[in-house]
Scaffold this motif. Structure first.
Motif, PDB file in Angstrom:
ATOM      1  N   GLU A   1       0.800  -1.224   0.000  1.00 17.49           N
ATOM      2  CA  GLU A   1       0.000   0.000   0.000  1.00 17.49           C
ATOM      3  C   GLU A   1       0.832   1.273   0.000  1.00 17.49           C
TER       4      GLU A   1
ATOM      5  N   MET B   1       2.786  -2.547 -10.929  1.00 17.78           N
ATOM      6  CA  MET B   1       2.043  -1.284 -10.926  1.00 17.78           C
ATOM      7  C   MET B   1       2.294  -0.508 -12.220  1.00 17.78           C
TER       8      MET B   1
ATOM      9  N   ILE C   1      -0.631   3.403 -10.431  1.00 17.07           N
ATOM     10  CA  ILE C   1      -1.923   2.757 -10.200  1.00 17.07           C
ATOM     11  C   ILE C   1      -1.761   1.267 -10.456  1.00 17.07           C
ATOM     12  N   ARG C   2      -2.132   0.449  -9.464  1.00 18.84           N
ATOM     13  CA  ARG C   2      -2.035  -0.994  -9.646  1.00 18.84           C
ATOM     14  C   ARG C   2      -3.112  -1.457 -10.634  1.00 18.84           C
TER      15      ARG C   2
ATOM     16  N   GLU D   1      -5.110  -3.823 -10.586  1.00 14.52           N
ATOM     17  CA  GLU D   1      -6.370  -4.217  -9.951  1.00 14.52           C
ATOM     18  C   GLU D   1      -7.140  -3.031  -9.390  1.00 14.52           C
ATOM     19  N   ASP D   2      -6.508  -1.839  -9.324  1.00 14.96           N
ATOM     20  CA  ASP D   2      -7.188  -0.663  -8.773  1.00 14.96           C
ATOM     21  C   ASP D   2      -7.879   0.176  -9.847  1.00 14.96           C
TER      22      ASP D   2
ATOM     23  N   ALA E   1      -8.988   5.794 -10.758  1.00 16.78           N
ATOM     24  CA  ALA E   1      -8.892   4.984  -9.548  1.00 16.78           C
ATOM     25  C   ALA E   1      -9.304   5.844  -8.369  1.00 16.78           C
TER      26      ALA E   1
ATOM     27  N   GLU F   1      -7.464   7.165  -2.764  1.00 16.72           N
ATOM     28  CA  GLU F   1      -6.549   6.512  -1.804  1.00 16.72           C
ATOM     29  C   GLU F   1      -5.767   5.369  -2.451  1.00 16.72           C
ATOM     30  N   LYS F   2      -6.125   5.003  -3.694  1.00 14.30           N
ATOM     31  CA  LYS F   2      -5.413   3.916  -4.375  1.00 14.30           C
ATOM     32  C   LYS F   2      -4.311   4.456  -5.288  1.00 14.30           C
TER      33      LYS F   2
END
Lengths: 377, 333
Positions: free
Chosen positions: A224, A240, A284-285, A287-288, A348, A351-352
């Motif tokens: 995170e 990422m 940004i990942r 998955e996000d 996204a 917070e991501k």
């Protein structure tokens, strides 16, 4: 109490430094995982702790005592090797009894200790076998048993699962986790290049790269709050996405304009006045990513390839991320057969979103961050 | 023609003949006997491949049969006949005459002494040298020096050691280093070492140890290198000291190779001839079986007893040879 303390530890072969400035404290009962790309020196560091490699600079303390020059057997450590390193000419029983015999313990004490460990690891029926008569998983358990029987304060694992097939690897990983559970007072240090092992086993992960420590922290902390683009891209799979952008609004949250597509995205990261115009990388990942509405997006691109895995669908965009050759990747849960060839706008949740300036996360501004000069994969 | 030219010509004809044989016989097989064309191309390829191994093995099998298998049977026949009776069959009489000869028992006893000492000493020194030279910067130089005697013929080594053991009259400077040292340290008068019964056997045995240590070292050194490094590191972590690592971890892992080296040297010892022949010729109670055989066969012209001695040597070597091959094959697996 078995604290392990490394201060400015360094390893040099002649003039070539492979590790430098390693500062690390490991508390009793922790399971610390050293992870990093191959050649990062993680095995070397483990072998230095074991005493199999000379420490060429700095100090290593175990329980507050300097052990740089102490022979391995007196350090209270036990090691499980990548190839298991079982003595091929000895039975399972003798393999486990060897260290106790060397230590001059009595026959009965040895027998008791070996049988207790064999019981624990379900090796009871294999005690008379030679290593060559065992399967890979059984050899692995004998190697662990040989380490346990010495009742060490610190356990060292050097890529113990890399010789096992995928199914056995998962099973053995769980066994090691249970073993740790059963021995809460024992400190374990575990070297791997497999980030799944690192994420699942570790109480703390040490990311090693380019001869130094890139970041230390709990697995989800690293996921995170990575302190650099290196750690950000090393932890998590697929890696990422990094997109270049420019800060356009500061305050408790930050507004960034993405270079690709010109969308404005908000990140829950505070910036100071005067940061406007700063060139940043938006992390940004995959998955996000979520579908964006209006102008609040971080990225716009055409889907070039899709990979449907059932539980998730990976979208590979035609546009490249700011690292160069890597395509932007999005990971959507479920099945999305119709996305191929579409132009999508993605954003996204604030917070991501991660922000990096010159490779260092804006969350760690002012901290000393080691930037490895190597590619994460 | 000069000898060098003769040698060169022999090499050219020998090597060229070998290459020519394999090439031409292969060509004939593939082109003439079973050509890979026409209606039976597939069948012909299979047949050619079935025959090819025998074709390539033929020269070796032929030479072995002519120079090894045939002599065994001929020797057996000769050992049962008597030359002085025009080659008449005499049964086991030659063997009876041999066992009545005290020299034969002396040779057998001495051979046993050689057998006891040489393989053990050579293997032990070889293992020691292999371990001590392992991972030292000048280890390879040391190994080359220790291996060098292997390149010297047995007769050459015998000549070298004859000089080492040489004795000159008391008032002359000693050129034999053993006597020189002996006189310097404690001796009053030089000793002719090779004429002192029992000990002269040991002096001869030392020559063979000197030669065979290099062989043992090279093989055992390779075996030591083959031990997985991690098993040694595991032993270090387990607290073993260097002696324990050597005797409990390393030696057991190369036990198979040690046996092969041991038996190979044993076979060399059973055949030992040149050293004794060149240094004492079996005098002063140093006779060995091979030299005894030579004495009877070529000096006494008694082919019967000579062949009987040869049969004894073969019967002694055979079981060790079988065991050696068995072990060597197991090691290779």
């Amino acid at each position: 109490m078995t604290d392990l303390k490394l201060s400015a530890v360094e390893k040099a072969y002649g003039k070539v430094k492979v590790l430098s400035d390693i500062d690390l404290e490991i508390k009793t009962g922790e399971l610390v995982v050293f992870v990093g790309p191959s050649g990062c020196g993680k095995s070397t560091l483990l072998r230095m702790i074991a005493g199999l490699e000379r420490i060429t600079g700095g100090t290593l303390e175990i329980d507050g005592m300097r052990v740089n020059d102490m022979p391995p057997s007196q350090r209270g450590i036990a090691m499980v090797f990548q190839s298991y390193a079982l003595y091929p000419h000895m039975s399972v029983y003798d393999n486990m009894a060897f260290s106790l015999r060397i230590a001059g313990q009595g026959k009965e004490a040895i027998d008791k200790a070996v049988r207790a460990v064999a019981e624990k690891l379900q090796l009871g029926s294999l005690l008379d076998r030679l290593p060559k008569e065992l399967s890979g998983g059984q050899r692995q358990r004998v190697a662990i048993g040989r380490a346990i029987v010495r009742d060490p304060k610190v356990f060292l694992f050097d890529e113990p699962l890399s010789n096992l097939d995928a199914a056995l690897r998962v099973a053995t990983r769980l066994e090691i986790a249970q073993l740790k559970e059963a021995m809460p007072e024992t400190t374990m240090i575990y070297v791997t290049h497999d980030q799944v092992e690192a994420m699942t086993l570790a109480s703390r992960i040490v990311v090693l790269a380019g001869g130094g420590i890139a970041q230390v922290g709990a697995p989800l902390d690293l996921y995170e709050r990575p302190n650099s683009t290196f750690v950000a891209r090393f932890i998590g799979s697929p890696a990422m996405n990094l997109l270049s952008g420019e800060v356009v609004g500061t305050g408790k949250t930050t507004k960034i304009r993405a270079d690709q597509g010109g969308g404005i995205i908000t990140a829950a990261i505070p910036t100071q006045k005067g940061d406007e115009g700063m060139k940043v990388e938006i992390g940004i990942r995959p998955e996000d990513f979520v579908a964006a509405e209006g102008d609040d997006f971080a990225f716009e691109g055409r889907v070039g390839i899709t990979e449907a895995l059932g539980e998730v669908t990976l979208l590979y965009f035609d546009s490249k991320s700011s690292t160069g050759d890597d395509p932007v990747i999005a990971k959507l849960s479920g099945i999305h057969p119709s996305k191929l060839g579409q132009v999508l706008r993605l954003g996204a949740a604030p917070e991501k979103i991660h922000l990096f300036h010159k490779g260092i996360s804006l969350l760690y501004r002012g901290d000393k961050v080691f930037l490895p000069n190597v590619a994460p994969h | 023609m000069s000898p060098i030219m003769q040698a060169a010509l022999t090499i050219v004809i020998g090597v060229g003949g070998c290459v020519g044989y394999f090439y031409l016989s292969n060509q004939i097989l593939d082109r003439v006997l079973f050509p890979a064309r026409g209606a039976n191309a597939g069948r012909n390829i299979n047949r050619a491949n079935a025959i090819r191994p025998w074709l390539f093995l033929f020269p070796a099998i032929f030479a072995l049969a002519l120079y090894l298998a045939y002599p065994v049977f001929e020797t057996l026949r000769l050992s049962l006949t008597d030359r002085s009776l025009g080659g008449a069959f005499v049964g086991l009489e030659n063997y009876a005459r041999m066992t009545d000869d005290p020299k034969f028992w002396e040779a057998l006893r001495n051979n046993f002494l050689w057998l006891l000492i040489v393989p053990a000493a050579s293997t032990a020194f070889g293992l020691l040298a292999a371990q001590l030279t392992d991972r030292i910067r000048w280890g390879n130089i040391a190994k080359s020096l220790i291996f060098m005697p292997m390149a010297i013929s047995f007769v050459g080594a015998a000549v070298i050691f004859k000089l080492v053991y040489d004795a000159r009259p008391e008032d002359v400077a000693q050129i034999g280093i053993l006597n020189a040292v002996y006189l310097q340290l404690c001796g009053d008068s030089p000793i002719t070492w090779l004429t002192v019964p029992f000990w002269n056997n040991i002096f001869l045995i030392i020559v063979l140890i000197w030669i065979q240590t290099g062989f043992a070292m090279v093989i055992l050194s390779a075996a030591l290198r083959g031990i997985p490094e991690e098993t040694i590191e595991a032993a270090i972590v387990d607290g073993a000291n260097p002696f324990q690592i050597f005797f409990k971890i390393k030696v057991p892992q190369i036990a198979g190779t040690i046996v092969v080296v041991w038996t190979t040297i044993t076979i060399v010892v059973l055949k030992v001839f040149d050293i004794v022949f060149a240094m004492t010729n079996g005098q002063w109670e140093t006779q060995v079986l091979a030299n005894y055989m030579y004495d009877k066969l070529f000096r006494a012209n008694d082919w019967g007893v000579g062949s009987a001695a040869a049969m004894v040597i073969m019967i002694l070597v055979l079981p060790i040879l079988v065991w050696n091959v068995y072990n060597a094959r197991r090691e290779m697996r």
